[in-house]
Scaffold this motif. Structure first.
Motif, mmCIF file in Angstrom:
data_model
loop_
_atom_site.group_PDB
_atom_site.id
_atom_site.type_symbol
_atom_site.label_atom_id
_atom_site.label_comp_id
_atom_site.label_asym_id
_atom_site.label_seq_id
_atom_site.Cartn_x
_atom_site.Cartn_y
_atom_site.Cartn_z
ATOM 1 N N PRO A 1 1.211 -0.812 0.358
ATOM 2 C CA PRO A 1 -0.263 0.024 0.021
ATOM 3 C C PRO A 1 0.675 1.206 0.075
ATOM 4 C CG PRO A 1 -0.681 -1.346 1.782
ATOM 5 C CD PRO A 1 0.042 -2.077 1.021
ATOM 6 N N GLY A 2 0.483 2.214 -0.403
ATOM 7 C CA GLY A 2 1.263 3.681 -0.693
ATOM 8 C C GLY A 2 1.611 4.686 0.923
ATOM 9 N N ILE A 3 2.419 4.659 0.356
ATOM 10 C CA ILE A 3 2.878 5.943 1.764
ATOM 11 C C ILE A 3 1.846 6.784 2.380
ATOM 12 C CG2 ILE A 3 5.490 4.922 1.036
ATOM 13 C CD1 ILE A 3 5.169 8.219 0.414
ATOM 14 N N GLY A 4 1.384 6.679 4.017
ATOM 15 C CA GLY A 4 0.460 7.235 4.391
ATOM 16 C C GLY A 4 -0.558 7.266 3.545
ATOM 17 N N ARG A 5 -1.238 8.709 3.794
ATOM 18 C CA ARG A 5 -2.503 9.090 2.967
ATOM 19 C C ARG A 5 -2.299 10.594 2.680
ATOM 20 N NH1 ARG A 5 -7.528 7.642 6.859
ATOM 21 N NH2 ARG A 5 -7.239 9.615 7.471
ATOM 22 N N CYS A 6 -3.191 10.919 1.927
ATOM 23 C CA CYS A 6 -3.056 12.180 1.230
ATOM 24 C C CYS A 6 -4.215 12.937 0.822
ATOM 25 C CB CYS A 6 -1.699 11.838 -0.060
ATOM 26 S SG CYS A 6 -1.346 14.206 -0.126
ATOM 27 N N PRO A 7 -5.266 12.978 1.498
ATOM 28 C CA PRO A 7 -6.558 13.361 1.264
ATOM 29 C C PRO A 7 -6.417 14.870 0.463
ATOM 30 C CG PRO A 7 -6.060 13.516 3.884
ATOM 31 C CD PRO A 7 -5.497 12.841 3.344
ATOM 32 N N VAL A 8 -7.527 15.016 -0.026
ATOM 33 C CA VAL A 8 -7.694 16.562 -0.559
ATOM 34 C C VAL A 8 -8.963 17.438 -0.484
ATOM 35 C CG1 VAL A 8 -7.980 17.578 -3.168
ATOM 36 C CG2 VAL A 8 -6.666 15.834 -3.195
ATOM 37 N N PRO A 9 -8.177 18.504 0.696
ATOM 38 C CA PRO A 9 -9.794 19.063 1.696
ATOM 39 C C PRO A 9 -10.577 19.602 0.403
ATOM 40 C CG PRO A 9 -7.770 19.889 1.624
ATOM 41 C CD PRO A 9 -7.457 19.272 0.470
ATOM 42 N N ILE A 10 -12.287 19.165 0.697
ATOM 43 C CA ILE A 10 -13.162 20.059 0.077
ATOM 44 C C ILE A 10 -14.177 20.413 1.252
ATOM 45 C CG2 ILE A 10 -13.339 18.891 -2.028
ATOM 46 C CD1 ILE A 10 -15.230 16.789 -1.556
ATOM 47 N N ARG A 11 -14.933 21.716 0.704
ATOM 48 C CA ARG A 11 -16.139 21.408 1.560
ATOM 49 C C ARG A 11 -17.667 20.925 0.462
ATOM 50 N NH1 ARG A 11 -13.348 27.589 2.103
ATOM 51 N NH2 ARG A 11 -11.681 27.548 3.952
ATOM 52 N N ARG A 12 -18.848 21.290 1.925
ATOM 53 C CA ARG A 12 -20.020 20.789 1.110
ATOM 54 C C ARG A 12 -20.233 22.423 0.140
ATOM 55 N NH1 ARG A 12 -19.379 19.071 5.981
ATOM 56 N NH2 ARG A 12 -20.100 16.749 6.766
ATOM 57 N N SER A 13 -19.752 22.971 0.817
ATOM 58 C CA SER A 13 -20.554 24.713 0.000
ATOM 59 C C SER A 13 -19.634 24.975 -1.410
ATOM 60 C CB SER A 13 -20.601 25.987 0.994
ATOM 61 O OG SER A 13 -18.920 25.564 1.679
ATOM 62 N N HIS A 14 -18.529 23.526 -1.754
ATOM 63 C CA HIS A 14 -17.882 24.100 -2.608
ATOM 64 C C HIS A 14 -18.387 24.844 -3.612
ATOM 65 C CE1 HIS A 14 -14.212 23.133 -5.201
ATOM 66 N NE2 HIS A 14 -15.281 23.082 -6.654
ATOM 67 N N TYR A 15 -19.567 24.422 -4.235
ATOM 68 C CA TYR A 15 -19.669 25.094 -5.874
ATOM 69 C C TYR A 15 -20.683 26.845 -5.444
ATOM 70 C CZ TYR A 15 -18.609 21.070 -7.825
ATOM 71 O OH TYR A 15 -17.970 19.793 -8.970
ATOM 72 N N GLU A 16 -20.451 26.802 -4.286
ATOM 73 C CA GLU A 16 -21.053 27.907 -3.786
ATOM 74 C C GLU A 16 -19.600 29.385 -4.166
ATOM 75 O OE1 GLU A 16 -22.685 28.164 -0.186
ATOM 76 O OE2 GLU A 16 -23.531 26.720 -0.350
ATOM 77 N N SER A 17 -19.022 29.209 -4.649
ATOM 78 C CA SER A 17 -17.666 29.752 -4.736
ATOM 79 C C SER A 17 -16.677 29.507 -6.318
ATOM 80 C CB SER A 17 -16.028 29.763 -3.579
ATOM 81 O OG SER A 17 -15.357 30.094 -4.474
#
Length: 300
Positions: free
Chosen positions: A213-229
């Motif tokens: 398995p790949g080294i660690g975890r690398c999440p990409v953060p998003i918000r529920r309000s993403h498309y409001e901006s």
């Protein structure tokens, strides 16, 4: 949105949503973003209502509702699911005259020379904390590079620590299943000895976890309000398409680390932590060097 009996219903609901938000005569350039914002607002609570009805009926199985497409809107609408699923096809045929009839056209270029596009799409679909299943996949016959599919899919499924890898398909023609004889077809393995051998490689690599398995975890953060901006949406679109900005090494880290979107609080920063980026630098450089030797050009 694309036609059919449900299109007028969605258009009506979208119009009602715009009125509720106080948006009149929106700029045409913002239409897609607003439609995505509507789906992110409208769909999750209604899915939860249907899922709860199933639970009330006694359904105990894990539930999901879509195995198609990747991106921010898909990740937000998938939030209520028990597990995440998606699918991919490399070399999906394009029909020249009639759908699902010969003649057809297929690409003949190795996926390694197309920057492992299928893996990028799946990588950004994942949720860091939930099971991830690929519930359809294939490298299609008679594509000349179809045999590489088993090795690549099995290896990267192991690297990304996926939970299921379901190929489509062994065989769907009943006569062929009974007789064991039949002509080759686009998606069937039973009559294709080369892809059957490739399938064995996929099973072995995935089940034994031959690739760590790949080294660690690398999440990409998003918000529920993403498309409001509009600004935030533009930044993410660039990131998904392969931006070289250091905060968004999405195309590269999916080849070395388990990645995917992670929904964060509205006030959380939308940047990857610097310690994660530093941790990925050497593995990424190593992979680039390997790909230059193995592919003849960078797979990145």
């Amino acid at each position: 949105w694309r036609g059919g009996k449900s299109a007028p219903v969605y258009q009506r609901l979208f119009g009602e949503w715009l009125k509720k938000k106080g948006i009149e005569n929106p700029d045409p350039s913002a239409t897609n973003r607003l439609k995505n914002a509507f789906l992110c607002d409208y769909y999750p609570p209604r899915y939860r209502k249907v899922a709860q009805k199933l639970r009330d009926f006694g359904v105990k199985q894990m539930l999901s509702d879509q195995n198609y497409d990747s991106g921010v809107v898909n990740s937000i609408t998938r939030e209520p699911y028990d597990y995440i699923e998606n699918h991919f096809y490399v070399g999906h045929p394009t029909w020249i005259e009639k759908s699902w009839k010969f003649p057809s056209r297929l690409p003949a270029v190795s996926v390694k020379r197309r920057q492992m596009q299928f893996l990028l799409a799946l990588g950004i679909t994942q949720d860091i904390d939930r099971p991830f299943l690929v519930t359809e996949w294939d490298f299609v016959n008679p594509m000349s590079t179809a045999a590489e599919g088993g090795v690549l899919a099995g290896s990267y499924a192991s690297l990304q620590d996926w939970d299921a890898l379901c190929r489509f398909s062994w065989e769907s023609r009943s006569k062929v299943v009974i007789s064991g004889k039949g002509h080759p077809a686009w998606f069937h393995l039973a009559t294709d000895p080369v892809r059957r051998l490739s399938e064995i490689a996929a099973v072995v690599l995935f089940r034994r976890r031959d690739v760590k398995p790949g080294i660690g975890r690398c999440p990409v953060p998003i918000r529920r309000s993403h498309y409001e901006s509009e600004k935030i949406d533009a930044v993410y679109n660039t990131a998904i398409k392969g931006s070289r900005e250091p905060d968004w090494p999405l195309r590269r880290n999916v080849l070395v680390s388990r990645t995917g979107f992670e929904i964060v609080p509205e006030d959380a920063p939308l940047k990857m932590p610097k310690h994660i980026i530093k941790k990925l630098i050497m593995p990424i450089l190593s992979r680039m060097l390997f790909s230059l030797v193995y592919c003849g050009s960078s797979c990145f």
